[in-house]
Every structure is written in C-alpha cells, then in structure tokens.
Design a protein around this motif. Structure first.
Motif, PDB file in Angstrom:
ATOM      1  N   UNK A 189       0.858  -1.177   0.000  1.00 54.02           N
ATOM      2  CA  UNK A 189       0.000   0.000   0.000  1.00 54.02           C
ATOM      3  C   UNK A 189       0.898   1.232   0.000  1.00 54.02           C
ATOM      4  N   UNK A 190       0.625   2.181  -0.910  1.00 51.27           N
ATOM      5  CA  UNK A 190       1.346   3.448  -0.932  1.00 51.27           C
ATOM      6  C   UNK A 190       0.321   4.573  -0.981  1.00 51.27           C
ATOM      7  N   UNK A 191       0.397   5.480  -0.024  1.00 52.17           N
ATOM      8  CA  UNK A 191      -0.517   6.616   0.032  1.00 52.17           C
ATOM      9  C   UNK A 191       0.310   7.888   0.137  1.00 52.17           C
ATOM     10  N   UNK A 192       0.168   8.750  -0.865  1.00 53.43           N
ATOM     11  CA  UNK A 192       1.007   9.943  -0.945  1.00 53.43           C
ATOM     12  C   UNK A 192       0.255  11.172  -0.462  1.00 53.43           C
ATOM     13  N   UNK A 193       0.985  12.067   0.211  1.00 54.32           N
ATOM     14  CA  UNK A 193       0.400  13.344   0.627  1.00 54.32           C
ATOM     15  C   UNK A 193       0.176  14.259  -0.570  1.00 54.32           C
ATOM     16  N   UNK A 194       1.086  14.205  -1.534  1.00 57.67           N
ATOM     17  CA  UNK A 194       1.044  15.105  -2.678  1.00 57.67           C
ATOM     18  C   UNK A 194       1.065  14.282  -3.960  1.00 57.67           C
ATOM     19  N   UNK A 195       1.154  14.990  -5.091  1.00 55.46           N
ATOM     20  CA  UNK A 195       1.164  14.307  -6.379  1.00 55.46           C
ATOM     21  C   UNK A 195       2.353  13.366  -6.472  1.00 55.46           C
ATOM     22  N   UNK A 196       3.512  13.825  -5.952  1.00 54.60           N
ATOM     23  CA  UNK A 196       4.702  12.988  -5.925  1.00 54.60           C
ATOM     24  C   UNK A 196       4.874  12.396  -4.534  1.00 54.60           C
ATOM     25  N   UNK A 197       5.363  11.160  -4.518  1.00 49.68           N
ATOM     26  CA  UNK A 197       5.507  10.433  -3.267  1.00 49.68           C
ATOM     27  C   UNK A 197       6.951  10.507  -2.793  1.00 49.68           C
ATOM     28  N   UNK A 198       7.150  10.897  -1.520  1.00 50.76           N
ATOM     29  CA  UNK A 198       8.482  10.919  -0.933  1.00 50.76           C
ATOM     30  C   UNK A 198       8.953   9.551  -0.504  1.00 50.76           C
ATOM     31  N   UNK A 199       8.038   8.568  -0.493  1.00 47.57           N
ATOM     32  CA  UNK A 199       8.414   7.178  -0.217  1.00 47.57           C
ATOM     33  C   UNK A 199       8.727   6.475  -1.538  1.00 47.57           C
ATOM     34  N   UNK A 200       9.673   5.547  -1.496  1.00 48.34           N
ATOM     35  CA  UNK A 200       9.994   4.752  -2.685  1.00 48.34           C
ATOM     36  C   UNK A 200       9.891   3.279  -2.314  1.00 48.34           C
ATOM     37  N   UNK A 201       9.431   2.481  -3.272  1.00 49.48           N
ATOM     38  CA  UNK A 201       9.301   1.044  -3.059  1.00 49.48           C
ATOM     39  C   UNK A 201       9.706   0.342  -4.347  1.00 49.48           C
ATOM     40  N   UNK A 202      10.767  -0.457  -4.269  1.00 55.32           N
ATOM     41  CA  UNK A 202      11.284  -1.178  -5.423  1.00 55.32           C
ATOM     42  C   UNK A 202      11.297  -2.674  -5.143  1.00 55.32           C
ATOM     43  N   UNK A 203      11.160  -3.451  -6.197  1.00 53.15           N
ATOM     44  CA  UNK A 203      11.277  -4.903  -6.082  1.00 53.15           C
ATOM     45  C   UNK A 203      11.801  -5.481  -7.381  1.00 53.15           C
ATOM     46  N   UNK A 204      12.745  -6.406  -7.278  1.00 53.81           N
ATOM     47  CA  UNK A 204      13.326  -7.004  -8.482  1.00 53.81           C
ATOM     48  C   UNK A 204      13.902  -8.375  -8.142  1.00 53.81           C
ATOM     49  N   UNK A 205      14.010  -9.216  -9.168  1.00 53.17           N
ATOM     50  CA  UNK A 205      14.565 -10.559  -9.020  1.00 53.17           C
ATOM     51  C   UNK A 205      15.990 -10.562  -9.558  1.00 53.17           C
ATOM     52  N   UNK A 206      16.913 -11.138  -8.804  1.00 51.06           N
ATOM     53  CA  UNK A 206      18.299 -11.241  -9.241  1.00 51.06           C
ATOM     54  C   UNK A 206      18.431 -12.363 -10.271  1.00 51.06           C
ATOM     55  N   UNK A 207      19.525 -12.408 -11.004  1.00 50.41           N
ATOM     56  CA  UNK A 207      19.714 -13.502 -11.970  1.00 50.41           C
ATOM     57  C   UNK A 207      19.693 -14.883 -11.332  1.00 50.41           C
ATOM     58  N   UNK A 208      20.028 -14.975 -10.043  1.00 46.87           N
ATOM     59  CA  UNK A 208      20.021 -16.279  -9.372  1.00 46.87           C
ATOM     60  C   UNK A 208      18.667 -16.610  -8.750  1.00 46.87           C
ATOM     61  N   UNK A 209      17.670 -15.729  -8.919  1.00 43.43           N
ATOM     62  CA  UNK A 209      16.320 -16.013  -8.440  1.00 43.43           C
ATOM     63  C   UNK A 209      15.996 -15.460  -7.074  1.00 43.43           C
ATOM     64  N   UNK A 210      16.895 -14.667  -6.471  1.00 44.63           N
ATOM     65  CA  UNK A 210      16.604 -14.041  -5.178  1.00 44.63           C
ATOM     66  C   UNK A 210      15.730 -12.802  -5.385  1.00 44.63           C
ATOM     67  N   UNK A 211      14.974 -12.462  -4.356  1.00 43.48           N
ATOM     68  CA  UNK A 211      14.097 -11.285  -4.396  1.00 43.48           C
ATOM     69  C   UNK A 211      14.751 -10.137  -3.643  1.00 43.48           C
TER      70      UNK A 211
END
Length: 590
Positions: A189-211
C-alpha cells in the motif's frame, strides 16, 4: 479612463479622480434624477436613469453600468427588491450599490445592507461627499478587478504547473517502475500526501532467483522528496539485474545520494534479499521502523530487525557501514516493512498509531492468512479520514515454497568437448578471452561475480541464457572462494539457523585469512549456428574428491550440494582437474 489601465499605485495615490465610469441612477422623483444626472455628467461620467425598480433591473441587464445609485422608497418595486435582483445578475464583478435615502432608522439601514447595498448617501446630496464616495468605490472596483486578474493568472499558472507535474509524474513512474511488486506473494500500500511520493518502493529478481526489496523514505514531501528516487531506482534495478548483493547496492546508493543531495536531505531505507531456495533473509535497515518477520499464521513475531545504520546520503563512503543481518526463515513466513508515515499517523484526537499497535496487529492471528489486510483496515479505522500528515507505505512479502526447476541438459552429440590436456583450445576460433587473478585482499572488497557477469551478458544471447550463464559463474566462483580458499563446509547449512552460521563463519574466515587466490579464465567462441562460453577456474585451496557424486538435483531438497549438479545440467560439459581445485565448464547457446 479605463479603470483596468490604472496600476495599484495609481489607485493608492488617488489618481482615479479623473476616472469616468457608467452610473445608473434609480429614483422615482424626476427632480432628484435631474440634479444627480447633471452633477455626474459635469464630472465626466456616463449616466443612465430609471424611474422605478423594474426599469432599473432592465437597464442594468442591457447596459451593465459600473455603479448604481439606488433610491429606497419607490412604487411598484422598491429599492430593496431591485437591488437583490441586480445583485443576482452580477456573476464575478464588483458593482457597488449606493442607497439614496433620507432614512435614519437603524433597522431600515440594516435592511439596505441585507438586500445587497454597499453604502449610503443621505438626501439632500452634497457634491463633495458624493464625489468622495464615488472615488472610494472606484478604487475598490479597480482593486477588485486587479485581484480578479491576478487570481485568474494564478489559476492559469497552477493549471500549467499541474499539467507539467502530471506529465512529470508519468515520466517518473516510467523511471521508477514497480519491478516485480505485482508478484502473487507480495501485497503493498502506498498513500502519498502530494502528487509525488516521498516514499519509494522497489522490487526485483536477481539472476540467481533471489528477491530484492527496497523501502525508502526521503526527508520532506512532494517533488523535492521524490527527485532522489530516480538515481536510487537506477542503482537498485541495474545492480540487482547484474547480481550484486545488497551490501554493494546500499553502498552505491549511499555514495550516489551523498554526492547529489543537499545537506540535511537523506533517505531512510530498508533493503533486503530473500533467497527462496535457502529461505535466507539478508537485510540492511537504516532509519526505517522495525522490519517484522511473522510466522505463517501471524500469531508470533519471530524477528524484529531494528534500524542499526544511519540513513542513506549522510555518511561518506569511508564511514558508511553496509553490513547486513542474516536471518533463517521458514516457508510461509511473512516479512513486513513500513515507513514512519504508518506509525506516526494520527487519529482525530492527535494520538499516533504507534509501533506497538503495529506489532499487536501483526501478531494477532488473522483469518485471511496475513496481517496486511488487518493493518490496512486498522489504520483506516484509527485515522477516521483525518488529514494525512506524511506519505505512508506498507509492504508484505510471503516466503513461498520454491519448485526446483531442472534445466534440460544440452546434448553433446557431435560437439567438441574440451580436453583437460588441451588448455589452448587450438581447434576453436576465439572471439575474445580474458583472465584475471584475484587474491584475498581484493576478494574481501570486491565481489567478482557481478563484474564478470556483466562482461558476459553483453553478448548477443537471450535473457534465459544470460540467467543461466550467471548461475554457472556464480556457482563456480562461489565454490572456488567458499569451499576452495575458505574451506567452508556446506553441511553447516543443514543445522538450525544453518545459513546464519554459514555466513557468520564465512565472514570470520574472510577476516582471518591472509593468503589465497582464485584465477578465472573465460573464452567466447562463435561457430556457425552456436556460441560457447568456456570458463576455467582455479583456486589456491586443497581441492576435493571430485569422483564422489552428490545427490541428483531432482531429489536433493537440502540447502547444500545442489550447485555442481545444477551446473552440470546447464552446461554442455564440466570437468574437474588437478586435486579438485580446478574446473572447466562449457556453456553453449544458439
């Protein structure tokens, strides 16, 4: 004179004395109308006259005068009613109505104001007082027009800024993409005070399958806070795709933000790597509220990883600590992260939601199988639509069981297999080759796997081949370092908290060891319909008995002994040389 041509300073200096305006006189007495009309025309004003309220309303609709002089007592429609109807016609303008009256009763005067009147002029009329009142209202009218123009200009400016921000937000979303956050085992869940969010949330899988997951919270809100998300996104996704670990990633993020951000601006962040095969969590927390690991029923918080580092962008690279915690997990466990916008959210009485309430909700046991829905609903009930004071972000990741996929072994029929005695590859035309020797002093500081992998993945091959090449390199190089130079035993992983002990032993031996090296040689060969990567690795360790075979990959469910069988399945051939401290593997693709 056009009132709109005068500056505000002209108005303040009373240079509107010569301003000519359109005036509507409303009086049922013809003598009074004549006297007023004569006085006003001599002053240069344009004058319209009406004998009663009905005529006044119609004249106003047709001529739209700048000011109205209104008699109170008239037959048919009196001044009160006529003023109300005239004011209803005024949409967005200042048209003063000055009542002409001989009344002195306070209730009657109050009724004039209630009906929309702006001023009074007592009969009989005095020229100086009439002129003073006219000029006062002319100044007010001009100031109203100036404020109206400025308001419209500001509205146009705000509309342009908003349009630009919406466009920038779309570009921002493209640059700071969500990665793999839509996976079935992730809720956020991401809820921003303004149009742009000061919080960042990233997710990606490594080549070896780790998160890899990152949750960050910049100081401030809106565009100024979100601007730092772009370089962070680039570092996170680029380095994750190359196979770098979180220690390297947070170190580079810190260096980047330290160089870019002004003093006083930083990013509190938590970054972790979840290895779904070994159920191992490597986590770095710098300024974010506790990360919680709960059991599969949400009845117990198994671990609480507090912030043990300063946020990103504060310390220099020399002082920055990238050491992470290592935690053993179980299938079905939940990992929770949130920013302080959650813990510091307030109810209408001004009390904070608080970290203790978060812990209580996450360990209460939920029928839906996780604490995500429960925390989101509890936060909504607690705040009761109270005005949001900070950006709020919350993420849940479930540790899912991993199905071991056994790759289809490539047939070697009709292909040339490397001989252990043929180290120069005389029959193969080499496109490029490279060799590197790294001793322990370098290996303590640099992870060679992502660096070498980047060289290889630039080859013209499909993504699935790139991932397999990364797995081959990481397994062979890791074996050379961990089991060759450091003499670590993978069976340690089998015990309770085995991975934690394994990585602890690895760090301890790396700190203690003084001598050792690993030599890596790679050659790329192009043929008519296929390409080959020949990897030759040798280490300074004692080697191992390569004649002993471990369990087959299809039946091995232990967190150790799977590396070599996996490489054997991926490669065309693999051969151990010397005392087992040397290996040559050939990977082939179309």
């Amino acid at each position: 004179m056009d009132l709109n041509s005068l500056s505000p300073q002209d108005i303040l200096n009373e240079n509107v004395e010569t301003a000519h305006i359109d005036i509507l006189i409303v009086d049922d007495d013809s003598t009074n109308r004549f006297v007023l009309q004569t006085m006003l025309q001599k002053a240069g004003h344009n004058v319209y006259a009406a004998a009663d309220g009905f005529e006044a309303v119609e004249l106003y609709k047709s001529e739209r005068p700048d000011l109205v002089l209104m008699d109170v007592m008239m037959p048919g429609m009196d001044g009160f009613e006529a003023t109300k109807k005239i004011k209803e016609e005024i949409v967005d303008d200042y048209v003063p109505v000055i009542f002409l009256t001989a009344l002195s009763d306070e209730q009657a005067l109050a009724k004039c104001i209630d009906s929309g009147g702006d001023d009074f002029l007592s009969k009989p009329y005095k020229k100086d007082l009439l002129n003073a009142k006219l000029q006062a209202h002319i100044r007010l009218k001009h100031l109203y027009g100036t404020a109206k123009r400025q308001r419209n200009q500001l509205a146009e400016h705000n509309e342009r800024v908003h349009s630009e921000q919406v466009l920038a937000q779309e570009i921002y979303k493209g640059m700071v993409h969500a990665g793999c956050l839509d996976n079935s085992n992730i809720q956020y869940m991401m809820s921003s005070m303004a149009l742009f969010n000061g919080d960042v949330l990233f997710g990606a899988i490594t080549p070896s399958g780790c998160l890899h997951i990152m949750l960050g919270d910049f100081t401030g809100h809106g565009l100024s806070a979100a601007i730092g998300a772009v370089p962070l996104s680039n570092v996170f996704y680029t380095m994750t795709s190359k196979g770098f670990g979180i220690s390297d990633i947070v170190s580079e993020m810190n260096r980047k933000l330290k160089d870019l951000l002004p003093v006083g601006m930083f990013c509190a962040a938590c970054v972790y790597e979840l290895d779904p095969v070994g159920n191992t969590l490597r986590i770095w927390n710098g300024g974010i509220p506790c990360a919680y690991i709960c059991n599969n029923a949400n009845t117990e918080i198994k671990y609480a990883v507090k912030s043990s580092h300063l946020p990103l962008g504060i310390l220099s690279s020399e002082k920055f600590d990238a050491a992470e915690d290592v935690i053993n997990l179980s299938t079905g466990d939940y990992i929770y992260l949130c920013t302080d916008g959650i813990t510091e959210a307030r109810n209408p009485e001004g009390r904070m939601f608080g970290e203790e309430r978060v812990k209580k909700i996450l360990s209460a046991g939920q029928k839906q199988g996780s604490g995500f829905a429960a925390l989101r609903q509890s936060l909504k009930d607690y705040c009761q639509n109270n005005e949001q004071e900070d950006d709020m972000t919350f993420i849940e990741v479930r540790v899912d069981p991993v199905e071991i996929k056994v790759p289809k072994k490539i047939s070697t029929t009709g292909t040339e297999v490397l001989s252990s005695k043929d180290q120069e590859y005389p029959s193969l035309a080499c496109d490029w080759d490279m060799s590197i020797t790294m001793d322990v002093s370098v290996l303590k500081k640099v992870d060679p796997i992502p660096l070498l992998n980047q060289l290889v993945v630039d080859l013209s091959c499909k993504d699935e081949n790139k991932q397999e090449i990364f797995l081959v390199l990481s397994e062979l190089i890791s074996n050379a370092i961990d089991h060759g130079i450091l003499q670590l035993d993978s069976k340690v992983k089998l015990g309770k908290d085995g991975f934690v002990k394994y990585y602890s032993d690895r760090k301890h031996k790396f700190d203690e060891i003084k001598n050792g090296w690993v030599h890596i040689d790679m050659k790329h060969v192009s043929m008519e319909n296929e390409q080959k990567l020949i990897v030759h690795i040798k280490d300074s360790g004692n080697g191992f008995d390569s004649t002993k075979k471990g369990e087959e990959l299809t039946i091995n469910r232990n967190p150790s002994g799977r590396g070599i069988p996996l490489v054997e399945q991926l490669c065309e051939s693999i051969e151990h040389l010397g005392c087992g401290n040397e290996v040559v593997a050939i990977y082939k693709w179309s």
